[in-house]
Design a protein around this motif. Sequence first.
Motif, PDB file in Angstrom:
ATOM      1  N   ASN A 161       0.905  -0.791  -0.088  1.00  0.00           N
ATOM      2  CA  ASN A 161      -0.274   0.112   0.085  1.00  0.00           C
ATOM      3  C   ASN A 161       1.015   1.379   0.223  1.00  0.00           C
ATOM      4  O   ASN A 161       1.033   1.626   1.209  1.00  0.00           O
ATOM      5  CB  ASN A 161      -0.675   0.128   1.131  1.00  0.00           C
ATOM      6  N   THR A 187      16.224  -6.660  10.173  1.00  0.00           N
ATOM      7  CA  THR A 187      15.484  -6.173  11.435  1.00  0.00           C
ATOM      8  C   THR A 187      14.670  -6.926  11.524  1.00  0.00           C
ATOM      9  O   THR A 187      14.054  -6.551  12.502  1.00  0.00           O
ATOM     10  CB  THR A 187      15.073  -4.743  10.666  1.00  0.00           C
ATOM     11  N   MET A 237      19.228  -4.453  14.955  1.00  0.00           N
ATOM     12  CA  MET A 237      18.653  -4.284  15.239  1.00  0.00           C
ATOM     13  C   MET A 237      18.155  -3.257  16.146  1.00  0.00           C
ATOM     14  O   MET A 237      18.741  -2.787  17.549  1.00  0.00           O
ATOM     15  CB  MET A 237      18.251  -5.790  17.253  1.00  0.00           C
ATOM     16  N   ALA A 261      15.314  -2.511  20.831  1.00  0.00           N
ATOM     17  CA  ALA A 261      13.554  -1.887  20.055  1.00  0.00           C
ATOM     18  C   ALA A 261      12.130  -1.853  20.826  1.00  0.00           C
ATOM     19  O   ALA A 261      11.791  -0.934  20.795  1.00  0.00           O
ATOM     20  CB  ALA A 261      13.909  -3.436  18.917  1.00  0.00           C
TER      21      ALA A 261
HETATM   22  N1  LIG Z   1       8.059  -1.578  15.069  1.00  0.00           N
HETATM   23  C1  LIG Z   1       9.331  -1.187  15.537  1.00  0.00           C
HETATM   24  O1  LIG Z   1       9.485  -0.154  16.274  1.00  0.00           O
HETATM   25  C2  LIG Z   1      10.664  -2.244  15.440  1.00  0.00           C
HETATM   26  C3  LIG Z   1      10.201  -3.552  14.683  1.00  0.00           C
HETATM   27  N2  LIG Z   1      11.000  -4.344  14.407  1.00  0.00           N
HETATM   28  C4  LIG Z   1      11.064  -5.720  13.099  1.00  0.00           C
HETATM   29  O2  LIG Z   1      10.793  -4.791  11.830  1.00  0.00           O
HETATM   30  C5  LIG Z   1      10.079  -5.505  11.740  1.00  0.00           C
HETATM   31  C6  LIG Z   1       8.387  -4.491  10.878  1.00  0.00           C
HETATM   32  O3  LIG Z   1       8.370  -4.146  11.986  1.00  0.00           O
HETATM   33  P1  LIG Z   1       6.542  -3.125  11.584  1.00  0.00           P
HETATM   34  O4  LIG Z   1       7.703  -2.246  10.848  1.00  0.00           O
HETATM   35  O5  LIG Z   1       6.774  -2.090  13.357  1.00  0.00           O
HETATM   36  O6  LIG Z   1       5.910  -3.639  11.310  1.00  0.00           O
HETATM   37  P2  LIG Z   1       4.012  -2.928   9.916  1.00  0.00           P
HETATM   38  O7  LIG Z   1       3.709  -3.957  10.087  1.00  0.00           O
HETATM   39  O8  LIG Z   1       4.865  -1.095  10.329  1.00  0.00           O
HETATM   40  O9  LIG Z   1       5.691  -2.607   8.710  1.00  0.00           O
HETATM   41  C7  LIG Z   1       5.706  -3.500   7.812  1.00  0.00           C
HETATM   42  C8  LIG Z   1       5.195  -3.455   6.738  1.00  0.00           C
HETATM   43  O10 LIG Z   1       5.324  -4.224   5.678  1.00  0.00           O
HETATM   44  C9  LIG Z   1       4.410  -4.688   4.732  1.00  0.00           C
HETATM   45  N3  LIG Z   1       4.596  -5.072   3.668  1.00  0.00           N
HETATM   46  C10 LIG Z   1       3.870  -6.073   3.957  1.00  0.00           C
HETATM   47  N4  LIG Z   1       3.947  -7.484   2.850  1.00  0.00           N
HETATM   48  C11 LIG Z   1       5.067  -6.563   2.137  1.00  0.00           C
HETATM   49  C12 LIG Z   1       5.769  -6.996   1.206  1.00  0.00           C
HETATM   50  N5  LIG Z   1       4.934  -8.647   0.364  1.00  0.00           N
HETATM   51  N6  LIG Z   1       6.587  -6.495   0.000  1.00  0.00           N
HETATM   52  C13 LIG Z   1       7.229  -5.589   0.232  1.00  0.00           C
HETATM   53  N7  LIG Z   1       6.428  -4.966   1.796  1.00  0.00           N
HETATM   54  C14 LIG Z   1       5.284  -5.577   3.000  1.00  0.00           C
HETATM   55  C15 LIG Z   1       3.447  -3.895   4.904  1.00  0.00           C
HETATM   56  O11 LIG Z   1       3.043  -2.637   4.296  1.00  0.00           O
HETATM   57  P3  LIG Z   1       1.996  -3.571   3.482  1.00  0.00           P
HETATM   58  O12 LIG Z   1       0.916  -4.078   3.872  1.00  0.00           O
HETATM   59  O13 LIG Z   1       1.335  -2.281   2.581  1.00  0.00           O
HETATM   60  O14 LIG Z   1       2.546  -3.964   2.130  1.00  0.00           O
HETATM   61  C16 LIG Z   1       4.352  -3.246   6.573  1.00  0.00           C
HETATM   62  O15 LIG Z   1       4.277  -1.546   5.589  1.00  0.00           O
HETATM   63  C17 LIG Z   1       9.422  -6.651  12.515  1.00  0.00           C
HETATM   64  O16 LIG Z   1       9.682  -8.037  11.820  1.00  0.00           O
HETATM   65  C18 LIG Z   1       9.566  -6.669  13.651  1.00  0.00           C
HETATM   66  O17 LIG Z   1       9.962  -7.632  14.379  1.00  0.00           O
HETATM   67  C19 LIG Z   1      12.713  -4.733  15.048  1.00  0.00           C
HETATM   68  C20 LIG Z   1      12.906  -3.440  15.639  1.00  0.00           C
HETATM   69  C21 LIG Z   1      11.677  -2.608  16.157  1.00  0.00           C
END
Ligand SMILES: NC(=O)C1=CN([C@@H]2O[C@H](COP(=O)(O)OP(=O)(O)OC[C@H]3O[C@@H](n4cnc5c(N)ncnc54)[C@H](OP(=O)(O)O)[C@@H]3O)[C@@H](O)[C@H]2O)C=CC1
Length: 264
Positions: free
Chosen positions: A34, A92, A115, A168
């Motif tokens: 999206n 990450t 991380m 994190a």
């Molecule tokens: N949030 C944090 O503070 C931290 C998170 N992490 C790790 O980082 C990762 C992400 O966390 P977070 O940012 O919170 O999660 P989010 O859900 O906010 O972000 C993940 C993103 O991935 C996108 N996505 C899903 N499928 C696909 C695809 N096939 N291709 C490309 N993009 C895709 C989604 O967008 P859409 O649906 O539009 O595709 C979504 O925006 C996790 O594994 C988490 O454990 C690690 C440290 C800190």
Amino acid sequence: MKIAIIGAGNLGVSIARGILHSGGATSMYLTRRNLSAIRELEAYGNVTLTSDNREAVAAADILIFAVQPGHFGPILESIKDLLHENHVVISTITGFGIERIESILGADRHIIRAMPNTAISVGRSMTCLCANEKGGKRLELASAIFNRMGHTMVIPENRMQAATVICASGIAFWMRLIRATTQGAIQLGFDAREAQELAMHTCHGAAELLIESGSHPEEEIDRVTTPMGCTIEGLNEMEHQGLSSSLIRGVVASFDKISQIRKG
Ligand SMILES: NC(=O)C1=CN([C@@H]2O[C@H](COP(=O)(O)OP(=O)(O)OC[C@H]3O[C@@H](n4cnc5c(N)ncnc54)[C@H](OP(=O)(O)O)[C@@H]3O)[C@@H](O)[C@H]2O)C=CC1
Ligand SMILES: O=C(O)[C@@H]1CCC=N1
């Protein structure tokens, strides 16, 4: 440096903002399905938004993956044929170990786990890093990238789960402490904005003081606690209510949850 961030959600966008503000990339690809949610990032001239992960991987050398754990394996499968010797894969993803990444991409890839926390968007992340054998040669490069956006520590992979909790998730724990202090300040008469300002800057000062002085927290606490004074009265009441104990138990609960995520 050509960087792709695969999964521009909460963390991915925070990393993107950190890199853009620190001038750390010559070009950047951001992917998610999206794209409307991240359109404003196009205002930075060197940013390309796409839903095509393969396009981003082909255009970049540094690949930072920030998708949910359940999406990571299928995404790696879908791009692995595009990887070449120069690519550095930085994950990450929580609870997704190097061995599992190697089982998809092969051990002959530069694989790094990072991380960070969301303070990366303002250049203040505490980021832990580890690598597979091949990726060890790129740890310096990865440290250089993340050092521009805060502080880094290279750790063995078996500490990554604990680092996830402390760094994190940890930023959320500190936010809650700042909020609670703010609520106390409001009860004592400050308006909400003033209360938060007092709480944030006091927290900032406490961390800076320890970083600059190298002191142990208790040493600094001893400088504040006047005998029979108000600070020790407050601290002891907090401990009677379980402040340290609840924080330690929360950290351990968070750690245990990652073990479940790994299995799931
Ligand atoms: N949030 C944090 O503070 C931290 C998170 N992490 C790790 O980082 C990762 C992400 O966390 P977070 O940012 O919170 O999660 P989010 O859900 O906010 O972000 C993940 C993103 O991935 C996108 N996505 C899903 N499928 C696909 C695809 N096939 N291709 C490309 N993009 C895709 C989604 O967008 P859409 O649906 O539009 O595709 C979504 O925006 C996790 O594994 C988490 O454990 C690690 C440290 C800190
Ligand atoms: O809460 C989570 O599971 C992710 C990992 C660390 C921060 N956010």
